[in-house]
Design a protein around this motif. Structure first.
Motif, PDB file in Angstrom:
ATOM      1  N   VAL A  83      39.061  32.132  50.537  1.00 40.48           N
ATOM      2  CA  VAL A  83      37.994  33.127  50.437  1.00 40.48           C
ATOM      3  C   VAL A  83      37.883  33.864  51.768  1.00 40.48           C
ATOM      4  O   VAL A  83      38.353  33.393  52.809  1.00 40.48           O
ATOM      5  CB  VAL A  83      36.635  32.470  50.090  1.00 40.48           C
ATOM      6  CG1 VAL A  83      36.723  31.729  48.771  1.00 40.48           C
ATOM      7  CG2 VAL A  83      36.160  31.538  51.201  1.00 40.48           C
ATOM      8  N   GLY A  84      37.266  35.035  51.745  1.00 45.15           N
ATOM      9  CA  GLY A  84      36.964  35.787  52.953  1.00 45.15           C
ATOM     10  C   GLY A  84      35.467  35.768  53.216  1.00 45.15           C
ATOM     11  O   GLY A  84      34.668  35.566  52.296  1.00 45.15           O
ATOM     12  N   ARG A 157      44.195  38.640  51.612  1.00 47.47           N
ATOM     13  CA  ARG A 157      44.114  38.876  50.174  1.00 47.47           C
ATOM     14  C   ARG A 157      43.363  37.760  49.434  1.00 47.47           C
ATOM     15  O   ARG A 157      43.863  37.188  48.443  1.00 47.47           O
ATOM     16  CB  ARG A 157      45.511  39.022  49.563  1.00 47.47           C
ATOM     17  CG  ARG A 157      46.313  40.210  50.064  1.00 47.47           C
ATOM     18  CD  ARG A 157      45.750  41.505  49.486  1.00 47.47           C
ATOM     19  NE  ARG A 157      46.651  42.619  49.749  1.00 47.47           N
ATOM     20  CZ  ARG A 157      46.616  43.378  50.836  1.00 47.47           C
ATOM     21  NH1 ARG A 157      45.698  43.139  51.766  1.00 47.47           N
ATOM     22  NH2 ARG A 157      47.466  44.374  50.992  1.00 47.47           N
ATOM     23  N   PRO A 158      42.163  37.432  49.878  1.00 47.92           N
ATOM     24  CA  PRO A 158      41.404  36.395  49.182  1.00 47.92           C
ATOM     25  C   PRO A 158      40.953  36.897  47.817  1.00 47.92           C
ATOM     26  O   PRO A 158      40.765  38.102  47.608  1.00 47.92           O
ATOM     27  CB  PRO A 158      40.196  36.163  50.099  1.00 47.92           C
ATOM     28  CG  PRO A 158      39.996  37.487  50.781  1.00 47.92           C
ATOM     29  CD  PRO A 158      41.391  38.031  50.991  1.00 47.92           C
ATOM     30  N   GLY A 159      40.768  35.979  46.895  1.00 47.95           N
ATOM     31  CA  GLY A 159      40.286  36.375  45.575  1.00 47.95           C
ATOM     32  C   GLY A 159      38.816  36.704  45.566  1.00 47.95           C
ATOM     33  O   GLY A 159      38.317  37.375  44.660  1.00 47.95           O
ATOM     34  N   ILE A 160      38.085  36.204  46.561  1.00 46.02           N
ATOM     35  CA  ILE A 160      36.643  36.417  46.625  1.00 46.02           C
ATOM     36  C   ILE A 160      36.232  36.604  48.077  1.00 46.02           C
ATOM     37  O   ILE A 160      36.773  35.944  48.979  1.00 46.02           O
ATOM     38  CB  ILE A 160      35.883  35.243  45.966  1.00 46.02           C
ATOM     39  CG1 ILE A 160      34.373  35.485  45.989  1.00 46.02           C
ATOM     40  CG2 ILE A 160      36.222  33.914  46.614  1.00 46.02           C
ATOM     41  CD1 ILE A 160      33.610  34.517  45.084  1.00 46.02           C
ATOM     42  N   ILE A 161      35.281  37.499  48.312  1.00 47.76           N
ATOM     43  CA  ILE A 161      34.748  37.723  49.660  1.00 47.76           C
ATOM     44  C   ILE A 161      33.235  37.553  49.624  1.00 47.76           C
ATOM     45  O   ILE A 161      32.552  38.059  48.721  1.00 47.76           O
ATOM     46  CB  ILE A 161      35.102  39.125  50.186  1.00 47.76           C
ATOM     47  CG1 ILE A 161      36.609  39.239  50.360  1.00 47.76           C
ATOM     48  CG2 ILE A 161      34.420  39.396  51.529  1.00 47.76           C
ATOM     49  CD1 ILE A 161      37.059  40.527  51.000  1.00 47.76           C
ATOM     50  N   PHE A 162      32.725  36.834  50.610  1.00 50.10           N
ATOM     51  CA  PHE A 162      31.291  36.607  50.756  1.00 50.10           C
ATOM     52  C   PHE A 162      30.763  37.440  51.919  1.00 50.10           C
ATOM     53  O   PHE A 162      31.358  37.455  52.997  1.00 50.10           O
ATOM     54  CB  PHE A 162      31.013  35.122  51.008  1.00 50.10           C
ATOM     55  CG  PHE A 162      31.459  34.233  49.880  1.00 50.10           C
ATOM     56  CD1 PHE A 162      30.761  34.199  48.691  1.00 50.10           C
ATOM     57  CD2 PHE A 162      32.593  33.440  50.006  1.00 50.10           C
ATOM     58  CE1 PHE A 162      31.172  33.387  47.641  1.00 50.10           C
ATOM     59  CE2 PHE A 162      33.018  32.623  48.971  1.00 50.10           C
ATOM     60  CZ  PHE A 162      32.300  32.602  47.786  1.00 50.10           C
ATOM     61  N   TYR A 163      29.642  38.102  51.676  1.00 50.33           N
ATOM     62  CA  TYR A 163      29.023  38.965  52.682  1.00 50.33           C
ATOM     63  C   TYR A 163      27.613  38.436  52.968  1.00 50.33           C
ATOM     64  O   TYR A 163      26.750  38.435  52.086  1.00 50.33           O
ATOM     65  CB  TYR A 163      28.912  40.401  52.173  1.00 50.33           C
ATOM     66  CG  TYR A 163      30.219  41.081  51.866  1.00 50.33           C
ATOM     67  CD1 TYR A 163      30.857  41.884  52.809  1.00 50.33           C
ATOM     68  CD2 TYR A 163      30.811  40.964  50.608  1.00 50.33           C
ATOM     69  CE1 TYR A 163      32.045  42.530  52.524  1.00 50.33           C
ATOM     70  CE2 TYR A 163      32.002  41.605  50.309  1.00 50.33           C
ATOM     71  CZ  TYR A 163      32.611  42.389  51.269  1.00 50.33           C
ATOM     72  OH  TYR A 163      33.791  43.037  50.974  1.00 50.33           O
ATOM     73  N   GLU A 190      40.369  45.135  44.711  1.00 52.33           N
ATOM     74  CA  GLU A 190      40.070  44.410  43.469  1.00 52.33           C
ATOM     75  C   GLU A 190      39.673  42.963  43.722  1.00 52.33           C
ATOM     76  O   GLU A 190      40.182  42.034  43.083  1.00 52.33           O
ATOM     77  CB  GLU A 190      41.263  44.493  42.512  1.00 52.33           C
ATOM     78  CG  GLU A 190      41.606  45.916  42.101  1.00 52.33           C
ATOM     79  CD  GLU A 190      42.758  45.977  41.120  1.00 52.33           C
ATOM     80  OE1 GLU A 190      43.653  45.099  41.186  1.00 52.33           O
ATOM     81  OE2 GLU A 190      42.770  46.893  40.283  1.00 52.33           O
ATOM     82  N   THR A 191      38.752  42.773  44.651  1.00 59.02           N
ATOM     83  CA  THR A 191      38.262  41.426  44.936  1.00 59.02           C
ATOM     84  C   THR A 191      37.027  41.140  44.088  1.00 59.02           C
ATOM     85  O   THR A 191      36.443  42.034  43.477  1.00 59.02           O
ATOM     86  CB  THR A 191      37.872  41.299  46.419  1.00 59.02           C
ATOM     87  OG1 THR A 191      36.842  42.253  46.717  1.00 59.02           O
ATOM     88  CG2 THR A 191      39.062  41.539  47.320  1.00 59.02           C
TER      89      THR A 191
END
Length: 384
Positions: A83-84, A157-163, A190-191
């Protein structure tokens, strides 16, 4: 893109529970915002999803991987979840250049040197910082540093990013620009994105879906337009910017529109019911200041009232009014484009107003909301 499934997520700190059995589904490719005031549990939820906190109980699945299952003592740490993360404080390494910061997760992923270099250039192009590649991050402005943080989060290229409230340290103009870039990058790469903020305008402009939280629970989950126009509780209405929230009793219902007699007044105002109500029910009527108009023609019928202007705040394009009607304070916003230059309301003016029933909402009232509505009314009186 990664789908996220959460079941029974609980987090306790000693005897205090920060999350209470959350169930949550985030679709692959969605941009979902967790919205609420400080202490509502949104950041704790994000940190549990990202692997920065270990839940007390619950299960979290990302794609086809179970990353948390407390029954089976499964816990995948943050650096193994693919993840990012973008933090409020940017969390950049000050001793590294822009390119080195962006390249760091690629080194951890053991990407080859040439591929790393190509990816770094691609990401810096995407955030408009290609010419800053060799510059120390400490020499950048706050907005530029946040763009480096975005590039770094996306690089592997993570599948999901948390902000985690990534724009709260920026001024209002830059916050809007960066918000648009966050959304553009979400679309481009396209995350799946999970975003935490306390700013309802930010949530509305960025999100596919908004989840409003209170005291560790989800109180409403829906599309931005649904929450903005049709809140299902006084709490959500207040948080979504309804400046007028008034308790009363339902005296008529017709095809989803209810007439409410406001407590301790003779005012009767109509609104669209967002929850089931019947004649005799206690209910809250909520409407925005902008959905009241000066009305000397009786255009809306039910909802028309007379009030005395107590205070005006001139904003140029609009005038904010504090109006007292039948003993209660109401907030009204009048666009100056609808007025002649010499007709701007002043303190002491007695005027007729009307609430648009298509924009007002009627919400079933819970007894537990009494204290909340008293606080909300006090806030109206104290507001400028």
């Amino acid at each position: 893109m990664t789908e996220v499934l959460v079941s029974g997520l609980t987090k306790r700190y000693g005897s205090k529970s920060a999350l209470h059995g959350l169930d949550l589904h985030i679709g692959s490719g969605e941009f979902v915002t967790l919205l609420g005031p400080s202490g509502c549990g949104k950041t704790t939820t994000l940190r549990c999803l990202a692997g920065l906190e270990r839940p007390t109980t619950g299960r979290i699945t990302m794609g086809d991987r179970v990353v948390v299952d407390t029954d089976r003592r499964t816990f995948v740490p943050a650096d193994k979840r693919r993840v990012g993360m973008v933090f409020q404080s940017y969390a950049l390494w000050p001793h590294m250049s822009v390119a080195e910061n962006v390249a760091y997760p690629l080194k951890v992923a053991r990407l080859g040197a040439q591929d790393r270099q190509n990816r770094v250039r691609e990401m810096l192009d995407a955030v408009g910082l290609a010419e800053f590649e060799k510059r120390p991050v400490t020499a950048l402005s706050g907005g530029q540093q946040q763009r480096v943080a975005l590039a770094r989060a996306l690089a592997a290229r993570p599948g999901i990013i948390f902000y985690d409230e990534p724009l709260s340290n920026l001024d209002s103009k830059l916050r809007y620009q960066m918000g648009q870039q966050v959304r553009a990058l979400h679309n481009q790469f396209e995350t799946t994105s999970v975003y935490v903020t306390h700013d309802q305008e930010e949530a509305i402009t960025l999100s596919d879906r908004i989840i409003v939280m209170s005291q560790g629970e989800i109180v409403q989950d829906g599309a931005p337009a649904e929450l903005y126009d049709r809140p299902r509780s006084a709490y959500v209405a207040d948080f979504m910017g309804f400046q007028n929230i008034l308790p009363g009793e339902v005296i008529a219902v017709d095809d989803g529109v209810a007439d409410i007699r406001i407590d301790n007044t003779s005012l009767v105002i109509a609104g669209t019911a967002t929850t089931g109500v019947a004649v005799g029910d206690r209910a809250d009527l909520a409407f925005r200041a902008a959905h009241v108009r000066i009305d000397d023609r009786g255009g809306f019928g039910v909802g028309r009232f007379t009030g005395v202007v107590e205070r005006t705040t001139y904003l140029g394009s609009a005038v904010n009014l504090l109006v007292r009607a039948d003993g209660i304070p109401l907030r009204v916003r009048v666009e100056t484009s609808d007025l002649s230059a010499d007709a701007v309301p002043r303190a002491g003016d007695e005027l007729a107003f009307a609430v648009n029933p298509a924009r007002a909402v009627v919400i079933s009232r819970e007894p537990s909301e009494d204290a909340f509505l008293t606080t909300a009314t006090d806030a109206i009186v104290a507001a400028r």
